[in-house]
Enzyme design. Structure first.
Site, mmCIF file in Angstrom:
data_model
loop_
_atom_site.group_PDB
_atom_site.id
_atom_site.type_symbol
_atom_site.label_atom_id
_atom_site.label_comp_id
_atom_site.label_asym_id
_atom_site.label_seq_id
_atom_site.Cartn_x
_atom_site.Cartn_y
_atom_site.Cartn_z
ATOM 1 N N ARG A 1 111.201 -3.392 -18.960
ATOM 2 C CA ARG A 1 110.664 -4.625 -18.355
ATOM 3 C C ARG A 1 109.928 -4.314 -17.055
ATOM 4 N NH1 ARG A 1 114.422 -9.428 -17.426
ATOM 5 N NH2 ARG A 1 115.649 -7.899 -16.238
ATOM 6 N N SER B 1 117.526 4.235 -15.784
ATOM 7 C CA SER B 1 118.934 4.258 -16.229
ATOM 8 C C SER B 1 119.325 5.559 -16.895
ATOM 9 C CB SER B 1 119.163 3.087 -17.168
ATOM 10 O OG SER B 1 118.594 1.936 -16.617
ATOM 11 N N ASP C 1 120.732 1.665 -13.410
ATOM 12 C CA ASP C 1 120.908 0.261 -13.821
ATOM 13 C C ASP C 1 122.262 -0.277 -13.409
ATOM 14 O OD1 ASP C 1 121.430 0.854 -17.414
ATOM 15 O OD2 ASP C 1 122.177 1.878 -15.631
HETATM 16 C C1 0WK Z 1 119.932 -5.045 -18.774
HETATM 17 C C2 0WK Z 1 119.570 -4.381 -17.433
HETATM 18 C C3 0WK Z 1 119.122 -2.960 -17.664
HETATM 19 C C4 0WK Z 1 120.173 -2.205 -18.416
HETATM 20 C C5 0WK Z 1 120.467 -2.926 -19.691
HETATM 21 C C6 0WK Z 1 121.581 -2.242 -20.419
HETATM 22 O O1 0WK Z 1 118.541 -5.106 -16.816
HETATM 23 O O2 0WK Z 1 118.851 -2.341 -16.455
HETATM 24 O O3 0WK Z 1 119.747 -0.886 -18.664
HETATM 25 O O4 0WK Z 1 120.885 -4.254 -19.428
HETATM 26 O O5 0WK Z 1 121.836 -2.914 -21.599
HETATM 27 P P1 0WK Z 1 121.124 -2.578 -22.969
HETATM 28 O O6 0WK Z 1 119.785 -3.150 -22.904
HETATM 29 O O7 0WK Z 1 121.126 -1.097 -23.110
HETATM 30 O O8 0WK Z 1 121.968 -3.229 -23.984
HETATM 31 C C1 BGC Z 2 122.936 6.773 -18.628
HETATM 32 C C2 BGC Z 2 123.261 5.997 -17.366
HETATM 33 C C3 BGC Z 2 123.035 4.526 -17.605
HETATM 34 C C4 BGC Z 2 123.796 4.073 -18.832
HETATM 35 C C5 BGC Z 2 123.620 2.625 -19.128
HETATM 36 C C6 BGC Z 2 123.682 6.200 -19.791
HETATM 37 O O1 BGC Z 2 123.278 6.834 -20.956
HETATM 38 O O2 BGC Z 2 123.322 8.128 -18.454
HETATM 39 O O3 BGC Z 2 122.465 6.433 -16.312
HETATM 40 O O4 BGC Z 2 123.514 3.855 -16.479
HETATM 41 O O5 BGC Z 2 123.385 4.812 -19.949
HETATM 42 O O6 BGC Z 2 122.326 2.310 -19.391
#
Ligand code: 0WK
Ligand code: BGC
Length: 844
Positions: free
Chosen positions: A472, A533, A587
């Site tokens: 994003r 992240s 993140d």
């Molecule tokens: C939303 C946050 C972002 C994070 C994500 C983790 O804004 O920084 O990396 O959540 O959740 P995912 O999208 O991997 O399920």
């Molecule tokens: C990364 C982290 C991150 C997490 C959640 C992991 O794979 O090593 O830096 O915070 O994923 O997104």
């Protein structure tokens, strides 16, 4: 007048059907159960014969013992007499079998209302049909029989007890005609049907279907039937061994119809409507016209026939009302327009009175037009049904043993979790130590974020959010009383995240430029906060060296590089000179800051999404890898790598091994691979494949599509585990994977999903318990009150993950009251807040 009184008009039957449906719903509901007259007893039969019903294990065909009319023992016998009589019959029966000393599995058809707590545990609630053995009501009938059998030293195990309606349903289920309803119209009457398990609130089972014994004989034991009961019926009831009880049964069961006819004829004779030829009517029980020495006229015979016919027809019509109530209930609870169902039928009234079956079928059709029924008379009683149930019980018992064996390594005990918590703490302490950091699998990376937001942040910022499901770009306007944001999600193709770093960062800059164009920000130089992240060695707020990629990212030429510099280089390559990166955060940090803006007690950030990780505010005196002892600093734990040094191998199952080996970073991010969304679906897939191999799933049929990596997405877990989700929704998911599942299969798939996601939540809780306990000790507190800012698709979308996590955390860290605050705006806002702090520090 008598015939009219005994005739129930269709409208009344319609009303009666309504009352029965209402009573059924009460009987099924945990709250209203006690008010129902139809007891709706769970039978723990959750499975229909699937053709593999051969009795595994014992290899001996299951035997069935059917207690009922067959036995010549007086129904008033003493308890032990009754069961030792049965055991003696069994001995005689088995005498004919020259089987070695191996044990016989036995299915017991017990046609009385029993409160069943499992297939082989059933308490008699009340005798009926004239049976009255003392000392049995309230007792476990299986236990009574088994101890009588043991006394006879017979090699027989009672593995299943079932009501005769259940035996009939199973017996009438032939090859492709599985019956899902059965009715008995015999001395007594009763019915059973396959209900949606989640509606049977008296049992835990919430998925699939479970056979429910309605005990409809008791319907109307309140006043509901008073409008239908005639004076004749009341007399029969009054003279019965259980007045006021089994009202419906006394209008339908063959044990009572003769009495009704007798009372009608007695009344008619008294009114000189019959047998006016003679006055031999004595009112005695037995009333057979000749045998009673009556010289009935032609007309009397005709009228007696009419009375018999109307009594039987009423019984059939009442049965039809009950049946229609069941069918419409099934149709509604399965959300079907039309229901096609086979109904097993047994009992002398149905067998001996063809008219009974005709009326039953036609009136049911009128009362439940949305249902198409096929009545399948049970050819040989319930014996075969009992044997089938016993075989199914054995198969299920074998299957349960196989399933428990496969799943038990994934079921973690409290001490397992406490050990993981202690190991996490140990790794955290190693990670914080200057000398010991390299030995820890939890890298405890300093973030240079020294405080959570204090509300003085102001300004307009760009923010990037890379590393989750979506990339994003955001613009964040931080004002005194509000934070306003606008954002856009950009797709990053797999070819780029696994291409070169140059391509990746070029793509990122292109997205930024596209966003700035759309937001009319091209001319402005806005400070940018970058949520990146992945594990980075932070060298300053705007300098972070990538240590390793995770979550399927693998762009070349990035590891070991300062990712802010890589972004700046790309901006130069793209002639984009207004980029001003002032902060890069993980993140977890972004999420903590974002939630910290609303809740100052938020000092922990947690992500459970594609990947998983946590950060928290640590005392500087404990951060051996950064100079200075004053204040606190946010530590990005990178707990995803916990166990990469082998300290978690004891909980790694072969399924986890198989998942890890197929990733692009085998042996890495081991804790993450037990918890996060990128991997849970794969763990489930491997377990399902193992169950197919063990023939406990999909009848062992090979499932080529299930061999495909990532075909079983983690989002399926979140859907499949929704409480009360109609199983057909689970079947739909499996069908899309070309998995033609039975109900039992879908129940098993759900159990696998629940086991895998529960373990993930518990392990996450063990990690979090180590963090909050450390913070409590750091601050020398008896009780720590803290908030965790949390984000991630798995945490947000899974129906039970957050609750399981919080419940387990309370057990593991009772001295910490932890509030979980879901981040609404993602970590982009957090990155902007960190950028605001950086700008404030950097001054004008
Ligand atoms: C939303 C946050 C972002 C994070 C994500 C983790 O804004 O920084 O990396 O959540 O959740 P995912 O999208 O991997 O399920
Ligand atoms: C990364 C982290 C991150 C997490 C959640 C992991 O794979 O090593 O830096 O915070 O994923 O997104």
């Amino acid at each position: 007048k008598a015939l009219r009184a005994l005739t129930v008009p269709l409208e009344t039957l319609q009303v009666l059907k309504g009352h029965m449906m209402q009573d059924m719903r009460k009987g099924l509901s945990r709250q209203m159960h006690a008010q129902a007259t139809m007891q709706m007893l769970p039978t723990f039969i959750c499975s229909m014969p699937d053709g593999t019903g051969k009795a595994q294990g014992s290899g001996l065909p299951p035997t069935a013992w059917v207690l009922g009319k067959a036995c010549s023992l007086s129904p008033l016998a003493m308890p032990l007499q009754l069961f030792s009589f049965i055991a003696k019959c069994l001995r005689q029966f088995l005498a004919g079998f020259s089987s070695p000393q191996r044990r016989f599995p036995l299915g017991f058809v017990f046609p009385f209302s029993c409160k069943q707590t499992q297939l082989d545990k059933a308490e008699l609630t009340s005798w009926s049909k004239g049976f009255k053995c003392t000392g049995v009501e309230g007792k476990d009938v299986v236990q009574l029989l088994q101890s009588a059998i043991n006394k006879e030293e017979l090699y027989v195990d009672v593995v299943a007890l079932m009501n005769d309606t259940v035996g009939t349903m199973m017996t009438s289920s032939v090859e492709d005609k599985a019956c899902e309803v059965a009715i008995i119209i015999d001395a007594g009457t009763n019915s059973c049907f396959m209900a949606e398990a989640q509606q049977v609130e008296m049992v835990e089972e919430s998925s699939g279907r479970m056979c429910v014994n309605t005990e409809w004989g008791c319907f109307g034991d309140d006043t509901t039937l008073s409008g239908i009961m005639t004076t004749y019926d009341q007399r029969v009831d009054k003279e019965s061994s259980n007045p006021g009880k089994k009202r419906f049964e006394k209008l339908v069961g063959s044990l009572y119809l003769g009495e009704i006819v007798r009372h009608v004829l007695v009344a008619l004779a008294a009114e000189k409507a019959v047998f006016t030829g003679s006055n031999a009517v004595s009112g005695d029980q037995e009333l057979t016209l000749e045998t009673l020495g009556l010289r009935p006229s032609e007309r009397d015979c005709c009228r007696v026939q009419q009375v018999c016919r109307v009594v039987v027809s009423r019984a059939a019509a009442l049965c039809a009302a009950g049946l229609a109530a069941i069918l419409t209930h099934m149709c509604q609870s399965r959300e079907l327009e039309q229901l096609y169902v086979n109904i097993g039928v047994d009992g002398e009234l149905y067998r001996d009175y063809t008219r009974f079956g005709e009326i039953l079928e036609s009136v049911t059709g009128l009362l439940a037009p949305e249902c198409t029924i096929t009545l399948l008379p049970s050819v040989d009683g319930t014996g075969r049904g009992a044997a089938i149930v016993t075989a199914v019980a054995l198969r299920l018992a074998d299957q349960r043993r196989e399933v428990d064996q496969l799943l038990s390594p994934l079921r973690l005990s409290r001490s397992d979790l406490q050990r993981v918590q202690a190991l996490m703490r140990q790794e955290m302490d190693l990670g914080l130590g200057k000398e010991t950091n390299a030995r820890s699998s939890v890298r405890m990376l300093p973030t240079y974020v020294r405080a959570t937001p204090d509300g003085t942040e102001r300004g307009e910022f760009l923010a990037l959010d890379l590393g989750g499901t979506n990339f994003r770009v955001l613009v964040v306007r931080v004002a005194e009383d509000s934070i306003r944001m606008a954002s856009e999600i950009y797709v990053i193709p797999t070819s780029i995240i696994q291409g070169t770093g140059v391509e990746l960062f070029n793509h990122i800059v292109e997205c930024i430029m596209d966003f700035q164009l759309k937001q009319d920000l091209m001319e402005q130089i806005l400070p940018l906060g970058f949520t990146f992240s992945f594990p980075c060695q932070q060298l300053g707020l705007d300098k972070a060296v990538l240590l390793s990629w995770t979550k399927g990212f693998n762009a070349s030429g990035c590891v070991g590089q300062d990712v802010v510099q890589l972004l700046r280089d790309a901006a130069l390559r793209k002639q984009h000179f207004t980029l001003k990166v002032v902060a890069v955060v993980n993140d977890t940090v972004g999420t903590m800051m974002s939630c910290g803006y609303d809740d100052p007690k938020c000092e922990i950030g947690l992500i459970v999404g594609t990947g998983t990780n946590a950060c928290y505010m640590e005392e500087m005196r404990n951060v051996g890898t950064v100079e200075g002892n004053e204040g606190r600093m946010c530590i990005n734990m990178e707990w995803g790598a916990f166990g990469d040094n082998g300290c978690l191998d004891h909980i790694f199952t072969n399924f986890d091994q198989m998942v890890d080996e197929k990733t692009i970073n085998p042996g890495k991010q081991r804790f993450e691979k037990l918890i996060s969304g990128m991997y849970l679906g794969e763990i489930v897939r491997y377990i399902l494949l193992a169950m197919v191999e063990k023939r406990v799933l999909f009848r062992g049929k090979p499932c080529p599509k299930l061999q495909t990596k990532d075909i079983f997405q983690t989002k399926f877990l979140s859907t499949i585990e929704i409480d009360g989700l109609a199983l057909k929704k689970v079947l739909a998911i499996l069908r899309d994977l070309d998995l033609h599942a039975s109900f039992e299969d879908s129940v098993l798939v759900r159990e696998v999903c629940q086991t895998v996601s529960l373990r993930a939540a518990q392990l996450c809780a063990a990690g979090m318990a180590a963090v909050v306990e450390k913070m409590r000790e750091n601050r020398g507190l008896d009780q720590l009150i803290v908030t965790v800012g949390v984000d991630g698709t798995l945490y947000k979308m899974h129906p039970h993950f957050s609750q399981n996590l919080q419940q387990t955390l309370q057990v593991l860290a009772p001295k910490c009251s932890v509030t979980f605050l879901q981040s609404e705006d993602g970590s982009g806002k957090g990155a902007a807040l960190v950028a605001a702090v950086a700008c404030r520090k950097a001054g004008p």
